[in-house]
Design a protein around this motif. Structure first.
Motif, mmCIF file in Angstrom:
data_model
loop_
_atom_site.group_PDB
_atom_site.id
_atom_site.type_symbol
_atom_site.label_atom_id
_atom_site.label_comp_id
_atom_site.label_asym_id
_atom_site.label_seq_id
_atom_site.Cartn_x
_atom_site.Cartn_y
_atom_site.Cartn_z
ATOM 1 N N ILE A 1 -0.986 6.432 5.821
ATOM 2 C CA ILE A 1 -0.915 6.499 4.367
ATOM 3 C C ILE A 1 -1.223 7.918 3.873
ATOM 4 C CG2 ILE A 1 -1.454 4.070 4.024
ATOM 5 C CD1 ILE A 1 -4.318 4.850 3.392
ATOM 6 N N VAL B 1 -5.101 1.632 -3.628
ATOM 7 C CA VAL B 1 -5.171 1.932 -2.199
ATOM 8 C C VAL B 1 -6.576 1.680 -1.664
ATOM 9 C CG1 VAL B 1 -4.937 3.744 -0.461
ATOM 10 C CG2 VAL B 1 -3.288 3.604 -2.326
ATOM 11 N N VAL C 1 0.832 -1.203 0.000
ATOM 12 C CA VAL C 1 0.000 0.000 0.000
ATOM 13 C C VAL C 1 0.866 1.252 0.000
ATOM 14 C CG1 VAL C 1 -1.616 1.350 1.385
ATOM 15 C CG2 VAL C 1 -2.016 -1.062 1.039
ATOM 16 N N VAL D 1 0.880 4.318 -2.636
ATOM 17 C CA VAL D 1 0.759 5.737 -2.267
ATOM 18 C C VAL D 1 1.891 6.539 -2.896
ATOM 19 C CG1 VAL D 1 0.878 7.361 -0.349
ATOM 20 C CG2 VAL D 1 -0.465 5.275 -0.122
ATOM 21 N N VAL E 1 -4.192 10.454 -4.072
ATOM 22 C CA VAL E 1 -4.299 9.583 -2.897
ATOM 23 C C VAL E 1 -4.746 10.386 -1.690
ATOM 24 C CG1 VAL E 1 -3.064 8.016 -1.357
ATOM 25 C CG2 VAL E 1 -2.540 8.031 -3.801
#
Length: 358
Positions: free
Chosen positions: A88, A67, A55, A59, A100
């Motif tokens: 994150i 994600v 993950v 990112v 993101v």
């Protein structure tokens, strides 16, 4: 004694510790259930660390679809942190991945996530205060626009964190987010100021030359004046009206452009000036200068056609050549102008209307 087995996959190293007592299972010293619990727990850690690493890579690369898909399957990943204690969304800000980061607007617990601090007591606003990675900055064409983008990030994150988070002092620099932003962006601020001044100086000279030329041309009309009436000889010609209107428009546009660039040269160059004030002056200055050059060429073509009415074919090659300066200026500066307009008055890089996804 502990026997250690190390497994490695996708650059992640996980250690499974199995008691030495396992060797004595046949003697009944350790139950089978305890062994299975130990192995199962270790495998679960491998699974979590592997997905966390994956993950974070997504990112870093700016892949919001991956994600969201992974976090829907494992909700713990949303609030999980890396080795520095950053979630994150903290990492998305650090890597300047706006797609993101915008996912936070579609999460129910964004207020709770925004309060997370890392091991150095840096919150999300501190992450925005750090300088962008070079890989992100070099995509933006000038130092002034880079400074504007950094301010846009800082203001965007500032809107989502709690008011008290804006005054939080970190442990490494002992600074609030705004103080840290000023420190880390001092060089970029100077570079942006230098770029603005150099650009404004160059275009001020061009604007001043056009003003001088167009002012003089307005009183030295093609064909001269009628000695009896004192009026221009070609005053009844349509091309003459095109010439006069184009000349006056070029003069006024060049004057406006020069004033805008002078306004840039005399600005105080505070950090927040790069957000709206300075880009707006540059947009107006560039647009009016381009319009002034265009109308100057139209005035030139109209005057040429008036003088060469008997032989218009001789004026055609010259008129075509007069398009070269306008085309060159457009090719060099219009992309910068379009980028400035989009960055200053466009939709922005953030999407705060993301559909709820978690």
């Amino acid at each position: 004694m502990i026997h250690t087995f190390t497994g490695q996959k996708h650059d992640s190293s996980v250690t499974i510790n199995i008691p030495d007592n396992v060797q004595n299972i046949e003697n009944g010293q350790v139950k089978k259930n305890s062994i299975m619990d130990t192995v199962a727990g270790s495998l679960a850690r491998i699974y979590r660390n592997l997905w966390k690493h994956t993950v974070l890579r997504a990112v870093e690369r700016g892949i919001p679809e991956f994600v969201t898909r992974v976090c829907k399957e494992n909700r713990e990943l949303v609030r999980s942190t890396n080795e520095l204690g950053r979630s994150i969304f903290h990492y998305a800000i650090e890597c300047r991945q706006e797609k993101v980061y915008s996912l936070i607007y579609g999460h129910d617990m964004r207020s709770a996530i925004s309060t997370i601090t890392d091991h150095s007591n840096n919150n999300m606003l501190h992450m925005a205060a750090f300088l962008s990675p070079f890989s992100q900055l070099h995509k933006i064409p000038s130092a002034a626009m880079q400074m504007q983008r950094e301010l846009q990030w800082f203001k965007e994150v500032e809107n989502i964190v709690a008011p008290k988070a804006r005054e939080l002092v970190n442990w490494t620099d002992h600074m609030t987010p705004r103080e840290l932003f000023t420190k880390t962006h001092s060089k970029l601020l100077k570079d942006g100021e230098s770029w603005m001044k150099e650009t404004a100086t160059s275009f001020t000279v061009v604007g001043a030359l056009i003003v001088t030329l167009m002012f003089a041309t307005a009183f030295t009309v093609p064909g001269g004046y009628n000695q009896d009436t004192g009026l221009p000889i070609f005053i009844d010609e349509r091309l003459f009206m095109v010439f006069i209107i184009s000349d006056a428009t070029s003069l006024f546009s060049a004057t406006t452009s020069s004033l805008m660039f002078l306004g840039i040269l005399t600005s105080r160059y505070a950090e927040d000036d790069f957000l709206k004030l300075l880009p707006t002056k540059m947009i107006i200055g560039l647009f009016t200068l381009f319009f002034s050059i265009t109308t100057m060429m139209i005035a030139f073509c109209a005057a040429l056609l008036l003088i060469l009415q008997e032989k218009p074919w001789t004026a055609i090659p010259i008129i075509l050549l007069s398009c070269v300066p306008v085309t060159l200026f457009a090719a060099i500066k219009i992309p910068l102008l379009v980028h400035m307009i989009a960055s200053t008055y466009g939709r922005g890089i953030f999407n705060n209307k993301v559909d709820k996804w978690l």
